[in-house]
Design a protein around this motif. Structure first.
Motif, PDB file in Angstrom:
ATOM      1  N   ASN A 235       1.587  -1.327  -0.001  1.00 19.35           N
ATOM      2  CA  ASN A 235       0.071   0.015  -0.364  1.00 19.35           C
ATOM      3  C   ASN A 235       0.895   1.484  -0.141  1.00 19.35           C
ATOM      4  N   ALA A 239       1.316   4.172  -2.791  1.00 21.22           N
ATOM      5  CA  ALA A 239       0.658   5.698  -2.511  1.00 21.22           C
ATOM      6  C   ALA A 239       2.032   6.036  -2.806  1.00 21.22           C
ATOM      7  N   ASP A 264       4.767   6.064   5.131  1.00 19.76           N
ATOM      8  CA  ASP A 264       5.501   5.917   3.869  1.00 19.76           C
ATOM      9  C   ASP A 264       5.783   7.664   3.432  1.00 19.76           C
ATOM     10  N   MET A 269      -3.847  10.714   2.684  1.00 17.99           N
ATOM     11  CA  MET A 269      -5.356  10.162   2.568  1.00 17.99           C
ATOM     12  C   MET A 269      -6.064  11.350   2.934  1.00 17.99           C
ATOM     13  N   VAL A 277     -10.760   2.939   5.078  1.00 16.50           N
ATOM     14  CA  VAL A 277      -9.869   1.809   4.741  1.00 16.50           C
ATOM     15  C   VAL A 277     -10.109   0.695   5.632  1.00 16.50           C
ATOM     16  N   TYR A 282     -13.477  -1.218   0.976  1.00 19.80           N
ATOM     17  CA  TYR A 282     -13.218  -0.010   0.265  1.00 19.80           C
ATOM     18  C   TYR A 282     -11.718  -0.093  -0.467  1.00 19.80           C
ATOM     19  N   THR A 283     -11.792   0.248  -1.359  1.00 19.72           N
ATOM     20  CA  THR A 283     -10.720   1.227  -2.527  1.00 19.72           C
ATOM     21  C   THR A 283     -10.507   2.773  -3.174  1.00 19.72           C
ATOM     22  N   ALA A 284      -9.462   2.962  -2.940  1.00 22.59           N
ATOM     23  CA  ALA A 284      -9.572   4.524  -3.372  1.00 22.59           C
ATOM     24  C   ALA A 284      -8.636   4.565  -4.657  1.00 22.59           C
ATOM     25  N   ARG A 285      -8.336   2.700  -4.666  1.00 22.26           N
ATOM     26  CA  ARG A 285      -7.341   3.132  -5.928  1.00 22.26           C
ATOM     27  C   ARG A 285      -8.072   2.931  -7.516  1.00 22.26           C
ATOM     28  N   GLY A 290      -7.366  -2.868  -7.625  1.00 24.19           N
ATOM     29  CA  GLY A 290      -8.052  -2.796  -5.865  1.00 24.19           C
ATOM     30  C   GLY A 290      -9.052  -3.815  -5.485  1.00 24.19           C
ATOM     31  N   THR A 291      -8.713  -5.013  -4.448  1.00 22.31           N
ATOM     32  CA  THR A 291      -9.501  -5.610  -3.431  1.00 22.31           C
ATOM     33  C   THR A 291     -10.160  -4.820  -2.785  1.00 22.31           C
ATOM     34  N   GLY A 292      -9.622  -3.922  -2.435  1.00 20.46           N
ATOM     35  CA  GLY A 292     -10.331  -3.191  -1.343  1.00 20.46           C
ATOM     36  C   GLY A 292      -9.562  -4.153   0.016  1.00 20.46           C
ATOM     37  N   LEU A 295      -6.582  -3.930   3.838  1.00 17.32           N
ATOM     38  CA  LEU A 295      -6.153  -3.695   5.079  1.00 17.32           C
ATOM     39  C   LEU A 295      -7.743  -3.869   5.960  1.00 17.32           C
ATOM     40  N   THR A 319       1.427   8.621   5.091  1.00 15.24           N
ATOM     41  CA  THR A 319       0.773   7.782   6.172  1.00 15.24           C
ATOM     42  C   THR A 319       1.396   6.756   6.732  1.00 15.24           C
TER      43      THR A 319
END
Ligand SMILES: Nc1ncnc2c1ncn2[C@@H]1O[C@H](COP(=O)(O)OP(=O)(O)OP(=O)(O)O)[C@@H](O)[C@H]1O
Ligand SMILES: [Mg+2]
Length: 467
Positions: A235, A239, A264, A269, A277, A282-285, A290-292, A295, A319
């Motif tokens: 992740n 990012a 990192d 975010m 997240v 839930y994915t914002a990619r 992303g499968t989300g 995390l 993050t």
């Protein structure tokens, strides 16, 4: 005073009523006659349905502040009292039962909504898996010969693997995966992992590990913890745009807790994203990759292990994800890198190199990786011998895994060689099966088959292939 729906009372310095509005007795569900004779607040509360709770919360004649009480029938009462300069008090009692019920109902609705969302996503992902299997089964049945049988079978195999991994990750989120906890020293674990993590990162991303200067032993499933840290690093790498740093820090958080922090210098975010997240799916990619579940899987695993996860992020700056784990007193069995021996993995496709290295490391080998033919030769130059060589057949620059195998076998009589290929020719230097040290396997490699081959030799691969 008379029209206020809350119950209001004024008490003197000994806690006895001096005045009360008409709703006061109503809110406390008391007969108005109980107020005659100016009883004290303590005596009054003792006659209500909240008697036990009020006593436990320490509400008596001298109380000051705010408390919400809930009685055994599920009713709620808010109690406020401000002290007056003469030692008396102003009391406000509000019936909060309806508001509480509304809050609970709202929470229930939100819960059902998120369950519905998860169910929808699961159905969608499994639908894709099943339609790939069905479509390729139809093609197999129609036997038109347009697409080779092997390709169709491979597609079905791939879909099944995806389905299995999806199930495992959902079980991890649901904290229902079968964990195999053992006592592990965190510095050892992280140190052993950094090479492997490095392979999966984008170019330009620099990885550093900062270890604690004391042993930190926790009781945890080591494979799952490694996979959690790997997920966090992937992740973090995703990012980072261009160049950036990832730092894994191992430290003591307090007397009873150890902490692994992955931070990192990536895009960070917004608060609204950070708050969501941990939700499954839930994915914002933006790449649609992303499968989300990354995390949410880490979250489920850490909670199942008795730990916690905290995320702090600043948009545009980076993050940090902290995993805290309860320390345990027993000393860890040192993770002995040479538990099963050493292995050289040669593969020119980075994703496959990472996967093969993880498989072998998971099986207990200390792994050296080579991303091209020349690296493999250099590794063989540098090291006396490897117990296992796992090499891809078609390498970079038209070079072949046969040559690496031949060199290993020439120089080290005891090396066990596994050659993997997606297109294994029917006839090749070892196709007669005469050399018991060599096994040829079709990709994708499965952990079970590899384990069996390394334990029992090539015959087990044939048995498995025939089964
Ligand atoms: N280190 C990070 N920096 C910025 N955003 C992050 C970071 N880690 C996670 N996120 C955000 O959280 C979202 C959810 O992460 P998660 O790992 O659960 O799923 P994913 O990475 O999108 O998919 P998958 O893990 O299946 O590849 C990501 O899509 C990303 O937007
Ligand atoms: Mg992820």
């Amino acid at each position: 005073f008379d029209n206020i729906s809350e119950g209001i009372a004024i008490t003197n310095d000994s806690g006895h009523l001096t005045a009360a509005n008409p709703n006061f007795a109503d809110v406390l569900r008391l007969e108005p006659s109980t107020l005659k004779g100016k009883p004290s607040i303590t005596d009054l509360l003792a006659q209500t349905d909240y008697a036990r709770q009020a006593k436990e919360a320490g509400i008596g004649n001298r109380f000051s502040g705010f408390v919400e009480l809930q009685n055994d029938s599920g009713q709620s009462l808010e109690v406020r009292c401000s002290r007056l300069p003469d030692g008396g008090g102003i009391w406000l009692f509000s019936d909060a039962t309806e508001r509480r019920q509304m809050d609970n109902r709202l929470r229930q609705i939100q819960h059902i909504e998120s369950l519905g969302k998860v169910a929808g996503e699961v159905a969608h992902d499994f639908g894709n898996v099943l339609s790939t299997i069905t479509a390729n089964l139809h093609l197999l049945e129609s036997d038109s010969g347009k697409i080779p049988r092997k390709t169709l079978l491979q597609r079905i195999g791939g879909a099944t693997e995806l389905g299995t991994s999806l199930t495992q990750r959902l079980l991890a989120f649901a904290r229902k995966q079968r964990l195999k906890p053992e006592v592990v020293e965190l510095n050892d674990l992280v140190e052993g992992l950094t090479d492997l993590v490095g392979i999966g990162l984008k170019t330009g991303v620099d990885l550093q590990a900062e270890l604690a200067d004391e042993d930190l032993c926790v009781c945890v499933d080591p494979g799952q913890l490694e996979s959690a840290i790997l997920n966090l690093c992937l992740n973090a790498s995703q990012a980072i745009e261009g160049e950036g740093q990832i730092r894994i820090t191992v430290s003591r958080e307090d007397q009873d807790t150890a902490m692994i922090k992955v931070s990192d210098t990536g895009c960070g975010m917004e608060e609204a994203i950070a708050a969501r997240v941990l939700e499954p799916f839930y994915t914002a990619r933006k790449d649609g990759e992303g499968t989300g579940l990354g995390l949410s899987m880490v979250y489920g695993f850490i909670k199942q292990t008795g730990g916690d996860i905290r995320i702090s992020s600043t948009k545009g700056q980076g993050t940090s994800v902290c995993l805290s784990l309860p320390l345990c007193a027993r000393p860890a069995k040192r993770i002995s890198p040479a538990a099963k021996g050493t292995a050289l993995v040669v593969e020119d496709v980075p994703e496959e190199l990472k996967r093969a290295a993880m498989l072998l490391q998971d099986l207990g080998y200390q792994v050296t990786t080579a991303a091209c033919f020349a690296d493999a030769m250099q590794a063989l130059d540098c090291r006396q011998s490897f117990d296992v060589l796992l090499t891809d057949l078609q390498l970079d620059d038209g070079r072949s895994g046969w040559d690496i195998a031949a060199r290993c076998l020439d120089e080290h009589a005891n090396t066990r060689v596994v050659i993997a290929s997606g297109r294994m020719p029917a006839s090749h230097p070892y196709s007669d099966g005469a050399d018991p040290r060599v096994t040829c396997l079709e990709k994708p490699l499965s952990r079970e088959l590899l384990a069996r081959v390394l334990q029992n030799g090539p015959a087990s691969a044939l048995a498995a292939a025939g089964a």
